[in-house]
Design an enzyme around this catalytic site. Structure first.
Site, short mmCIF file in Angstrom:
data_model
loop_
_atom_site.label_atom_id
_atom_site.label_comp_id
_atom_site.label_asym_id
_atom_site.label_seq_id
_atom_site.Cartn_x
_atom_site.Cartn_y
_atom_site.Cartn_z
N LYS A 110 -16.18 22.33 -28.35
CA LYS A 110 -16.82 23.16 -29.04
C LYS A 110 -17.03 22.30 -30.35
CE LYS A 110 -16.34 27.77 -30.92
NZ LYS A 110 -15.48 29.16 -31.08
N SER A 191 -17.70 33.61 -29.72
CA SER A 191 -18.35 32.17 -30.20
C SER A 191 -18.33 31.03 -29.25
CB SER A 191 -17.90 31.97 -31.41
OG SER A 191 -16.47 31.44 -31.89
N SER A 215 -12.84 34.91 -28.84
CA SER A 215 -13.80 34.30 -28.79
C SER A 215 -13.81 32.99 -27.66
CB SER A 215 -14.02 33.16 -30.20
OG SER A 215 -14.43 33.83 -31.09
#
Length: 521
Positions: A110, A191, A215
């Site tokens: 990420k 996210s 997330s």
């Protein structure tokens, strides 16, 4: 600059349609789709696959499905050094030197996790587009030391969804919109949208996400994956763009429980004691699971299927006990906001200070001004009211902050998780998870309608740092839904054991059809 250019030199030779490794690339027509880390490692050990060929195959799938086709938008940047790193790992294997259990395994990271590769760590924001790093975040360093290939950086909800209460999950100023692989008109959740979509679409062997509250679990559940949010402190969160270091953690997003267990064993800090994964394949006979009521917004089909899920857990040897929702949990997610925003201001200012003025922003106040100056690119769909609210707060010595923090810890832990575990003597909690995915909506932003809500037990676990796990559980109209589990601190092994047992019994994981005609919104 709205979409970063594809950086990897793919080359037509050796990349078959859909990312299948051709014989010319030394892959002996090995197809990596839905293969586990163990299967990919075995193929390399047997000589039927090389790390370089495997990396090329994933790059081919990124080109076909992420850049073209359904344009999933999961990968913000491809690592230009990925093929070089894979080639070096192949040479080490031929010389009889294996780094660890991830030798030659390509992962997506990420893009709020620092790596030393020639890619910035941006949190999806133009303000960090030049943020380069000379060292890996400690967690990323552990993955690389175990032999992982950093394939690229995955897109995310910009600033990990901390900028606006009307944000669109999976959208960032630098990466654009990430889409759900099961229906590109739908929201992949946030996210960690990019890691989820990339793993679900087999653009990588697995991915690493981050979580403050939901997330990892929410996008994993909505994209048909296993997602593990470890106990805060078990895996280092240093070198991660923060929301609140009190709750932030990193964790694996995988297609199987075994892969999540393997990654966690590598990622965990060796100085922190936890219960390990030795019991992974053992049936959870005698474990007592507390069943919490589903959120009011849960889809009717999820309610129907969840009865089957619970029956499977009983058949696997678990004892189920219905539990009441603790007092105060109905407003916990709302109550959590204010303390988290106090912490966000303090932690983000400390993070930006590390760059010694080499970025266009030094503080949250600078960042607010930057976004206003670049509003056409940074704020075409939603604003930054959470940034503005956080900037208005005082330091962490403020009594309002301390009072708010005491309140959410009491609700989440003292009168919540700890009270449930003590009174009912359960080993873990279980509830239906997130899904099915809602439509992408750039007008209203995330609305969480018919998305299964968000189990408050997972928010409570996030507030006090307990571990959580989601496992694929089924589908609603072709869209994945999951089941969630929570256990006490450092009981990740227990969660993985329960999750693996459910996974064996349910066998719900099914890959998306990326060549299917696009659905209409």
């Amino acid at each position: 600059m709205n979409r970063r250019k594809f950086l990897g030199a793919l080359g037509a030779a050796g990349i078959a349609a859909g990312g299948k490794v051709s014989a010319a690339a030394g892959g002996a027509d090995f197809d990596p789709t839905e293969k586990t880390i163990a299967e990919l490692s075995l193929a390399q050990a047997q000589g039927s696959l090389s790390a370089e060929a495997l990396t090329r195959s994933y790059l081919g799938r990124i080109e076909r499905y992420d850049r073209r086709g359904p344009k999933l938008g999961a990968v913000l940047a491809v690592n230009p050094d990925a093929l070089r790193a894979a080639h070096a790992l192949d040479a080490e294997r031929r010389a009889g030197r294996l780094r660890g259990p991830l030798h030659g395994i390509p992962l997506l990271i990420k893009d709020n996790i620092e790596t030393l590769d020639p890619m910035p760590t941006t949190a999806g924001s133009l303000a960090l587009a030049t943020a380069r790093h000379s060292a890996d975040a400690p967690m990323a360093a552990r993955l690389r030391a175990a032999g992982a290939v950093v394939l690229g950086k995955a897109n995310l909800s910009e600033w990990a969804n901390a900028r606006s209460s009307r944000s669109v999950s999976g959208w960032s100023g630098l990466g654009g919109q990430t889409r759900c692989p099961y229906d590109p008109t739908r929201n992949p959740s946030g996210s960690s949208a990019g890691p989820a979509a990339g793993t679900a679409a087999n653009l990588c062997a697995a991915a690493i996400g981050t979580e403050t509250d939901g997330s990892i679990l929410a996008p994993a559940s909505i994209n048909g994956l296993v997602g593990l949010k470890p106990t805060v402190g078990l895996v280092s969160s240093a070198g991660v763009v923060p929301i609140t270091t009190r709750q932030d953690t990193t964790g694996p997003m995988t297609r199987t429980v075994a892969d999540a267990a393997l990654l966690l064993a590598v990622m965990a800090q060796p100085t922190v004691r936890w219960d390990g994964i030795a019991a992974l394949e053992s049936a959870p006979h005698g474990l007592k699971l507390g069943v919490l009521p589903p959120p009011a917004s849960t889809h009717p089909e999820v309610l129907k299927q969840s009865r089957e899920w619970l029956k499977l857990l009983e058949n696997e040897g678990c004892t189920l006990v219905d539990l009441p929702s603790p007092p105060g949990w109905s407003t916990l997610q709302e109550d959590e906001y204010e303390p988290a925003l106090y912490e966000f201001k303090a932690d983000l200012n400390a993070y930006l200070a590390r760059f010694n003025g080499t970025l266009p922003v030094r503080t949250l106040a600078d960042l607010i001004r930057f976004n206003e100056e670049h509003a056409a690119t940074e704020m075409p769909f939603f604003g930054q009211e959470l940034f503005v609210q956080a900037e208005a707060y005082g330091p962490l010595t403020t009594e309002a902050y301390r009072k708010g923090l005491r309140h959410i810890v009491e609700v989440a832990d003292t009168r919540g998780l700890s009270a449930l575990f003590a009174r009912y003597q359960v080993d873990a909690l279980v509830a239906s998870g997130n899904g099915p995915a809602e439509l992408i909506d750039h007008v209203w932003g995330d609305r969480f309608e018919n998305s299964g809500g968000w189990p408050t037990m997972c928010s409570a676990a996030a507030v006090v740092g307990w571990p959580s796990l989601t496992v694929p559980a089924g589908f609603v109209m072709g869209l994945p839904v999951g089941i969630h589990f929570v256990a006490p601190r450092f009981k990740e092994g227990r969660l993985l054991q329960i999750g693996r047992s459910f996974e064996r019994a349910r066998q719900a994981r099914r890959p998306p059809n990326l060549d299917a005609p696009a659905r209409s919104a």
